[in-house]
Scaffold this motif. Sequence first.
Motif, PDB file in Angstrom:
ATOM      1  N   GLY A 134     -12.143 -40.858 -33.070  1.00  0.00           N
ATOM      2  CA  GLY A 134     -12.388 -41.692 -34.287  1.00  0.00           C
ATOM      3  C   GLY A 134     -12.202 -42.893 -34.098  1.00  0.00           C
ATOM      4  N   THR A 135     -12.372 -43.829 -35.016  1.00  0.00           N
ATOM      5  CA  THR A 135     -12.047 -45.087 -34.997  1.00  0.00           C
ATOM      6  C   THR A 135     -10.582 -45.525 -34.772  1.00  0.00           C
ATOM      7  N   ASP A 158     -19.719 -38.732 -35.051  1.00  0.00           N
ATOM      8  CA  ASP A 158     -18.658 -38.118 -35.731  1.00  0.00           C
ATOM      9  C   ASP A 158     -19.630 -37.989 -37.236  1.00  0.00           C
ATOM     10  N   GLN A 159     -20.479 -38.881 -37.640  1.00  0.00           N
ATOM     11  CA  GLN A 159     -21.071 -38.693 -39.020  1.00  0.00           C
ATOM     12  C   GLN A 159     -22.277 -37.554 -39.053  1.00  0.00           C
ATOM     13  N   ASN A 209     -17.395 -38.080 -32.072  1.00  0.00           N
ATOM     14  CA  ASN A 209     -16.885 -39.623 -31.721  1.00  0.00           C
ATOM     15  C   ASN A 209     -17.140 -40.627 -32.496  1.00  0.00           C
ATOM     16  N   GLN A 210     -16.610 -41.558 -32.729  1.00  0.00           N
ATOM     17  CA  GLN A 210     -16.949 -42.906 -33.242  1.00  0.00           C
ATOM     18  C   GLN A 210     -18.196 -43.599 -32.839  1.00  0.00           C
ATOM     19  N   ARG A 211     -19.205 -43.739 -33.376  1.00  0.00           N
ATOM     20  CA  ARG A 211     -20.656 -44.160 -32.827  1.00  0.00           C
ATOM     21  C   ARG A 211     -20.742 -45.489 -32.654  1.00  0.00           C
ATOM     22  N   GLU A 212     -21.417 -45.965 -31.787  1.00  0.00           N
ATOM     23  CA  GLU A 212     -21.806 -47.289 -31.515  1.00  0.00           C
ATOM     24  C   GLU A 212     -20.728 -48.016 -30.589  1.00  0.00           C
ATOM     25  N   TRP A 236     -17.746 -50.815 -33.031  1.00  0.00           N
ATOM     26  CA  TRP A 236     -18.928 -50.762 -33.797  1.00  0.00           C
ATOM     27  C   TRP A 236     -18.631 -51.869 -35.306  1.00  0.00           C
ATOM     28  N   PHE A 293     -19.614 -43.021 -44.761  1.00  0.00           N
ATOM     29  CA  PHE A 293     -21.081 -42.729 -44.375  1.00  0.00           C
ATOM     30  C   PHE A 293     -21.697 -41.677 -45.093  1.00  0.00           C
ATOM     31  N   TYR A 313     -23.805 -54.217 -35.640  1.00  0.00           N
ATOM     32  CA  TYR A 313     -23.150 -52.716 -35.759  1.00  0.00           C
ATOM     33  C   TYR A 313     -23.588 -51.702 -34.222  1.00  0.00           C
ATOM     34  N   GLY A 336     -13.890 -42.301 -43.907  1.00  0.00           N
ATOM     35  CA  GLY A 336     -12.612 -42.515 -43.106  1.00  0.00           C
ATOM     36  C   GLY A 336     -12.539 -43.939 -42.832  1.00  0.00           C
ATOM     37  N   THR A 337     -12.173 -44.613 -41.847  1.00  0.00           N
ATOM     38  CA  THR A 337     -12.178 -45.898 -41.635  1.00  0.00           C
ATOM     39  C   THR A 337     -13.262 -46.762 -42.368  1.00  0.00           C
ATOM     40  N   GLY A 338     -14.562 -46.287 -42.122  1.00  0.00           N
ATOM     41  CA  GLY A 338     -15.852 -46.471 -42.877  1.00  0.00           C
ATOM     42  C   GLY A 338     -16.113 -45.387 -43.627  1.00  0.00           C
TER      43      GLY A 338
HETATM   44  O1  LIG Z   1     -14.385 -43.398 -36.868  1.00  0.00           O
HETATM   45  P1  LIG Z   1     -15.180 -43.133 -38.273  1.00  0.00           P
HETATM   46  O2  LIG Z   1     -14.854 -41.931 -38.734  1.00  0.00           O
HETATM   47  O3  LIG Z   1     -14.567 -44.224 -39.224  1.00  0.00           O
HETATM   48  O4  LIG Z   1     -16.785 -43.239 -38.013  1.00  0.00           O
HETATM   49  C1  LIG Z   1     -17.090 -44.367 -37.356  1.00  0.00           C
HETATM   50  C2  LIG Z   1     -18.857 -44.281 -37.284  1.00  0.00           C
HETATM   51  O5  LIG Z   1     -19.250 -43.354 -36.411  1.00  0.00           O
HETATM   52  C3  LIG Z   1     -19.518 -45.584 -37.124  1.00  0.00           C
HETATM   53  O6  LIG Z   1     -20.590 -45.701 -36.953  1.00  0.00           O
END
Ligand SMILES: O=P(O)(O)OC[C@H](O)CO
Length: 503
Positions: free
Chosen positions: A11-12, A244-245, A80-83, A102, A269, A134, A265-267
């Motif tokens: 994650g982030t 991850d989303q 995984n955290q995307r982008e 991201w 979604f 993003y 989470g951090t963001g």
């Molecule tokens: O790491 P998270 O859970 O905040 O997710 C981050 C997202 O995948 C960003 O698009």
Amino acid sequence: MPKYIAAIDQGTSSTRFMLFDHDGQIIAVDQKEHQQHYPQSGWVEHDPMEIWIRTQEVIFNTLQKSGIHPSDIAALGITNQRETTVIWDKTTGQPLHPAIVWQDTRTDAICHDLARESGQDRLREKTGLPLATYFSGPKIKWMVENNPRIRDAIKNGLALAGTIDSWLIWNLTGGKNGGLHITDGSNASRTLLMDLQKRQWDKELLDLLKIPESILPEIRPSSQVYGEARGILEGVPIASILGDQQAALFGQTCYKPGEAKNTYGTGCFMLMNTGQQPIASRNGLLSTFGYQLENQPAVYCLEGSIAISGALVQWLRDNLGIIQKSSEIEPLARSVEDNGGCYIVPAFSGLFAPYWRSDARGVIVGLTRFVNRGHIARAALEATAYQTREVLDAMRSDSGIDLQNLKVDGGMVVNDLLMQFQADILDVPVIRPRVSETTSLGAAYAAGLAVGFWKSLDELRSKWTPDRTWSPSMPTDRRDQLFRGWKKAITRSFDWTTDHNDG
Ligand SMILES: O=P(O)(O)OC[C@H](O)CO
Ligand SMILES: Nc1ncnc2c1ncn2[C@@H]1O[C@H](COP(=O)(O)OP(=O)(O)O)[C@@H](O)[C@H]1O
């Protein structure tokens, strides 16, 4: 017969490794945070090597704590955290640049130029995405333009690029000694380089961004045996990749069109399953790839992406020192009756859905001498709930579907005050499942399906059990009044960087 499925959730803020049994229950887990680097205003970086080291540490600790051996693990899923984007040298195994996260906004000028060159609509048509900082493609372009080592490595055929899933799988499968360079559609669809319908890298987009296809990973289904891990998980089949989303959507068993989840989470979604066809959004949502099981059609989603939710709690902790631990925000917010007229718009990376305003920056409005730490804490939590309301409203308009309830998960859903406020401001019941680690669970489910550990989506669906429901109880007048305040606050965050040109 191996009895467990493993998942890495990178994650982030942190990396987790989890082992699940056949009932989908967590057997063992370890988690470690990694450092966030903010070298300039608007920039956010991670060290790819630190991420790889933390990943190995959490795997090691989980196996150690549980006494479980890799041979007891039927398959491994990666989420995984995307982008977030990495470029590395395939002969040394070393990253050629810090990972650009991201949330990072350094590609703003690139995005404006691309919009001028090609038009927003053309890109949105092909990729389902607005042109925004993003996404990964502009991040790769920025690194190529600004780092001569990367340009040399590309010229010499040594550079590999990818999102965090690709970086981890390449390392897990042997790295410079023949590591696999792959990704799946849920990650590739976040690059602005993939044709959403064809699920392939698109030549026109690659040419537009001047990115050679040779540095990109192969796009594979989200659930399939790709190969075996080497080293710490020697011999374990790697059998799923999901951003991850999308993994949380899969773990929440939203397998039917119209089913949705929101992850805090951090963001934050929200994703709604829209079936086998992408739906173009007219209200600032993303049309994105959901998941694809082996030999099955792809499933698409509408997504409302909110850049900052739990990150605002971290900001109160790390930058202002108002709290020492994230969990302290709830008692502090409960020390006051309401927000005292104070709103926080956490547009730290501009605003994502549904506004997509890169010129916005964070604001705290409604300050008077009455406002204290409690009100700030409350406004911080409420910001997540209002942003979610905006996304849900957009989703209703785009899909024509009125959600009967909202399935939630992620690190913030332990916060009772936030969850009750969320139900109140949406006027929709909010339901938390028993296993709230749905991101890892989703990756585990997808991996387990690929190796026959679980047989069908129906079998997975039968495992979903509610833990807690928050029902709306706020009078309509109050809800409307609060939300009107938010709508006014959000306009105060607009046009900040345009006028002041200060990042
Ligand atoms: O790491 P998270 O859970 O905040 O997710 C981050 C997202 O995948 C960003 O698009
Ligand atoms: N009790 C709490 N109340 C509000 N926010 C919390 C609480 N506990 C953790 N958080 C926030 O949740 C986030 C972590 O959630 P998590 O799902 O682990 O994030 P990620 O997957 O993005 O790394 C952090 O931003 C943290 O500040």
